[in-house]
Each structure stands twice: as structure tokens, then as C-alpha cells.
Design a protein around this motif. Structure first.
Motif, PDB file in Angstrom:
ATOM      1  N   THR A 154       3.808  37.383  -0.595  1.00 56.86           N
ATOM      2  CA  THR A 154       4.984  36.559  -0.866  1.00 56.86           C
ATOM      3  C   THR A 154       4.566  35.084  -0.815  1.00 56.86           C
ATOM      4  OG1 THR A 154       5.487  36.893   1.456  1.00 56.86           O
ATOM      5  CG2 THR A 154       6.729  38.207  -0.086  1.00 56.86           C
ATOM      6  N   ASP A 155       5.499  34.197  -1.188  1.00 56.17           N
ATOM      7  CA  ASP A 155       5.150  32.784  -1.345  1.00 56.17           C
ATOM      8  C   ASP A 155       4.585  32.179  -0.060  1.00 56.17           C
ATOM      9  OD1 ASP A 155       5.922  32.998  -3.916  1.00 56.17           O
ATOM     10  OD2 ASP A 155       7.845  31.986  -3.678  1.00 56.17           O
ATOM     11  N   ASN A 156       3.548  31.373  -0.226  1.00 54.19           N
ATOM     12  CA  ASN A 156       2.883  30.738   0.912  1.00 54.19           C
ATOM     13  C   ASN A 156       2.054  29.573   0.391  1.00 54.19           C
ATOM     14  OD1 ASN A 156      -0.210  31.626   0.692  1.00 54.19           O
ATOM     15  ND2 ASN A 156       1.059  33.316  -0.020  1.00 54.19           N
ATOM     16  N   HIS A 205      -0.565  25.633 -10.515  1.00 53.70           N
ATOM     17  CA  HIS A 205       0.340  26.627 -11.102  1.00 53.70           C
ATOM     18  C   HIS A 205       0.592  27.709 -10.033  1.00 53.70           C
ATOM     19  CE1 HIS A 205       1.906  29.702 -13.750  1.00 53.70           C
ATOM     20  NE2 HIS A 205       1.831  28.893 -14.799  1.00 53.70           N
ATOM     21  N   HIS A 206       1.872  27.932  -9.723  1.00 50.24           N
ATOM     22  CA  HIS A 206       2.248  28.872  -8.668  1.00 50.24           C
ATOM     23  C   HIS A 206       1.612  30.263  -8.882  1.00 50.24           C
ATOM     24  CE1 HIS A 206       4.981  30.541  -5.612  1.00 50.24           C
ATOM     25  NE2 HIS A 206       5.205  31.530  -6.438  1.00 50.24           N
ATOM     26  N   LEU A 207       1.582  30.716 -10.132  1.00 50.54           N
ATOM     27  CA  LEU A 207       1.055  32.069 -10.385  1.00 50.54           C
ATOM     28  C   LEU A 207      -0.462  32.113 -10.271  1.00 50.54           C
ATOM     29  CD1 LEU A 207       3.358  33.273 -13.293  1.00 50.54           C
ATOM     30  CD2 LEU A 207       3.658  33.540 -10.830  1.00 50.54           C
ATOM     31  N   GLY A 213      -1.940  30.463  -8.034  1.00 58.91           N
ATOM     32  CA  GLY A 213      -2.028  30.615  -6.576  1.00 58.91           C
ATOM     33  C   GLY A 213      -1.916  32.083  -6.175  1.00 58.91           C
ATOM     34  N   HIS A 214      -0.880  32.779  -6.682  1.00 57.85           N
ATOM     35  CA  HIS A 214      -0.728  34.212  -6.366  1.00 57.85           C
ATOM     36  C   HIS A 214      -1.989  34.986  -6.762  1.00 57.85           C
ATOM     37  CE1 HIS A 214       3.262  34.801  -4.773  1.00 57.85           C
ATOM     38  NE2 HIS A 214       3.857  34.178  -5.771  1.00 57.85           N
ATOM     39  N   LEU A 215      -2.496  34.715  -7.974  1.00 64.20           N
ATOM     40  CA  LEU A 215      -3.667  35.457  -8.473  1.00 64.20           C
ATOM     41  C   LEU A 215      -4.900  35.246  -7.601  1.00 64.20           C
ATOM     42  CD1 LEU A 215      -3.486  34.867 -12.346  1.00 64.20           C
ATOM     43  CD2 LEU A 215      -3.084  37.001 -11.123  1.00 64.20           C
TER      44      LEU A 215
HETATM   45 ZN    ZN Z   1       5.775  33.488  -5.870  1.00 66.92          ZN
END
Ligand code: ZN
Ligand code: KG4
Length: 339
Positions: free
Chosen positions: A299-301, A110-112, A114-116
């Protein structure tokens, strides 16, 4: 354990190699902003076509940079959602094909999440449980992160995300896409209080956000007077101050109500210097600590996708054979890793 991770949920193609002991060995990123700038926003079909072109060379570069052969890997992680379906499918198809050929598990992340989890790449790293403010181009939410995969949503935005408020205001000021970082830059030359803008929901109870009214206020401010350089900077300053004020007030209210002493701030807007400084100050005054990813991992990575993949694979999660990606995927649906 060492894994390869692929991120392709929107307009960044990224690949990383993460080792449990040695940390991040390589991370490669190709940003498509130049491709989409002409259209003032992301064009999904163009994004997919570019992911197809970029991802495999990025995989090669990451493996080379990490001095890693496929035989040294124990898994492949990829972003399975939320995001643009076509873009997600490019990363998912490549990740699953590579994993199949290399006889490794492929795990959809889940992308979020990942951010967390991105602050876990830094030192000191937060521990569970903690409170998290997730502020990206598509999402603005306050989350209690109780354990890996156990996230309780306290509140989110009713309309625009914080990043969207930055980007849309920047567009009204004539800044090129994506305007968030440039608006923040311009705000540095603005005078505090010269262009007061509304702070939506500030006096309401709860943890919801609303930023859609801000762009109307910005539009009116832009039209009210001739736009000389100082006026543009003052408006930019007004936008940044309003967004940062609202984010800080809601977050500190949640800190007080939940009693968490650790605060994680993640997502693209987490790169904003004002927001970082203010939350750092406020948390220190309360005897707490705030954890940010380094700005390039806000930011996205793919490094953040690698962290989530590594933790889940290490915990024994063994993904099934399906390759679904999900455009929409509520964070609260996630579960802790299941062997
Ligand atoms: Zn993102
Ligand atoms: O997390 P992210 O890369 O993509 C999403 O998953 O949405 O976040 C991108 C957002 C954009 O809206 C961008 O304008 C904003 O983060 N952003 C910033 C800054 N750097 C990126 N906003 C304010 N100040 C910044 N320094």
C-alpha cells in the motif's frame, strides 16, 4: 547517497529516509482513513488539508528516526503524480521548499514507478528485465519493466481496478471503508464455490482486465438471499476467488508469452494473502520467482518513492526548476534517467 522522500498522492501522508549503503533508515506514515470513513471514500479537499497538517511533523520524525541532519542528505524525492492534484501539491511544495532551503535537488517521482520498484527494498530483489503485475486501488496493469524508467504496458483494466472491485464489493456487504482488507479477512470464513461469481475476460485473448461487472453480480448475490454471517463470508470468498483467478490467469499468460522468469507484484492488492500464495505456487511450478514488497510497502508509502528517487538521482538525473504535478500521467511516458 542518502535521500528524504515524501508521498502524498491520496489519503496517506508518508516520509522516508533511504541510504544507498545502509538501506531504509526511517519511514513514517499517517493514514487518513478515519477522516474519510464517514463519507465512504476519499474527500479531496479534506485530504489536502490533512497533508498540510501532517507532513512537516512526519519529516521531523523521519529525520530524527534516521538520526540524520539535512546536511547528510543528497536529495529530496516527492510523488509528482498521478493522484489528487491538491494532495500532490502539498507534498511537492514541501519537498521543493525543503530542497531549496537545503540546497539539494528535488526530484518528482511517478507514483506507479514507486510501486513497481518497492520490491527492491527486499532481499532477494528482482533485476531488470522482469514482468510486473501492478494492482492498486486505482490501477490494474501488466507491465514489462525492461530497465529503470523503461516500462512497456501489456494491458490494463478497462474499467474498475482490482482494489476497487474489492472495495466496492465490501461496501455492498456492509463493511466499512476501505473494505478491501476486511473483505479478504471475511473471505477466510467463506466456503469455496458456495457463491460462484463471474470471471470477466478470462477467456478473451490479450492482457486486459475488467472488474466492473463483478459489483453487479455481488449486488444480485447480496439481494438474492437473507444475509446471515455465513452467506456474507461466502460472497466475500466468491469475490476474492474471482479477482484472484482473473489476475493469476492473465499474469501467467503474460509470463508464458514474454518468457520472463521474474514476476513482481506491487500495489495495495499485492498485500492479499491468497494472491501472494497462488502466484508463488504457480511461478515456482514454472521454475520462476515472484517478488513482493512486504505487505506494508504494497500500500502507499514513502519508502518506494525514496527507492525511485535514489536510483534516478544516482543515475545522474538532475530535475529542472518546475514544480508541476500531474493528476493523470501514463506510466509509458516515463523515460530512463537523463543526466
Ligand atoms: Zn498507490
Ligand atoms: O496501492 P494502494 O495503497 O493505493 C493506490 O495507489 O490505489 O492500494 C489500495 C487498494 C485498496 O483498494 C485496498 O482495498 C486494496 O488496495 N487492498 C487489498 C488488501 N490490502 C489493500 N485488497 C485485497 N486484499 C488485501 N489484503
Amino acid at each position: 547517497m542518502r535521500i528524504l522522500a515524501i508521498e502524498s498522492s491520496c489519503d496517506e501522508s508518508a516520509v522516508a529516509v533511504l541510504d544507498e549503503q545502509q538501506g531504509l533508515l526511517a519511514h513514517e506514515l499517517w493514514s487518513q482513513v478515519d477522516l474519510h470513513r464517514l463519507y465512504g471514500g476519499v474527500v479531496p479537499e479534506l485530504a489536502s488539508r490533512d497533508h498540510v497538517r501532517r507532513l512537516l511533523p512526519l519529516v521531523r520524525a523521519a529525520l530524527e528516526g534516521a538520526a540524520t541532519s539535512p546536511g547528510q542528505l543528497q536529495g529530496v524525492a516527492y510523488t509528482a503524480g498521478p493522484g489528487l492534484v491538491g494532495a500532490l501539491l502539498c507534498g511537492a511544495a514541501l519537498a521543493r521548499s525543503l530542497a531549496h532551503g537545503w540546497r539539494l535537488p528535488a526530484i518528482g517521482i511517478h507514483h506507479l514507478e514507486g510501486h513497481l520498484l518497492a520490491p527492491l527494498l527486499e532481499s532477494p530483489a528482482p533485476t531488470f528485465p522482469h514482468l510486473a503485475l501492478l494492482v492498486s486501488g486505482g490501477h490494474t496493469m501488466l507491465v514489462e519493466a525492461l530497465a529503470l524508467g523503461d516500462y512497456r504496458l501489456l494491458g490494463e483494466t478497462r474499467d474498475d481496478a482490482a482494489g476497487e472491485a474489492f472495495d466496492k464489493s465490501a461496501k455492498l456487504l456492509g463493511l466499512p471503508y476501505p473494505g478491501g482488507p476486511q473483505l479478504a479477512e471475511l473471505a477466510g470464513q467463506g466456503r469455496p464455490g458456495a457463491c460462484p461469481l463471474p470471471r470477466p475476460m478470462l477467456d478473451r485473448p490479450g492482457y486486459e482486465f475488467s472488474f466492473s461487472g463483478l459489483k453487479t453480480a455481488v449486488l444480485l448475490a447480496v439481494r438474492a438471499q437473507p444475509l446471515d454471517a455465513q452467506r456474507r463470508a461466502d460472497i466475500a470468498r466468491g469475490v476474492q476467488d474471482a479477482v484472484v483467478d482473473v489476475l493469476c490467469a492473465r499474469t501467467l499468460r503474460a509470463v508464458a508469452a514474454t518468457g520472463h522468469r521474474q514476476l513482481v507484484v506491487a500495489g495495495g492488492v499485492g498485500a492479499n494473502r491468497e494472491l501472494r500464495a497462488r502466484l508463488q505456487r504457480e511461478m515456482a511450478a514454472r521454475g520462476g520467482q515472484v517478488f513482493f514488497p512486504r505487505p506494508e510497502f504494497c500500500t502507499d508509502n514513502a519508502a518506494m518513492i525514496a527507492v525511485a528517487g535514489l536510483l534516478r538521482l544516482k543515475a545522474g538525473e538532475r530535475p529542472g526548476a518546475g514544480s508541476e504535478v500531474r493528476a493523470r500521467w501514463p506510466l509509458a511516458e516515463l523515460r530512463p534517467p537523463l543526466p
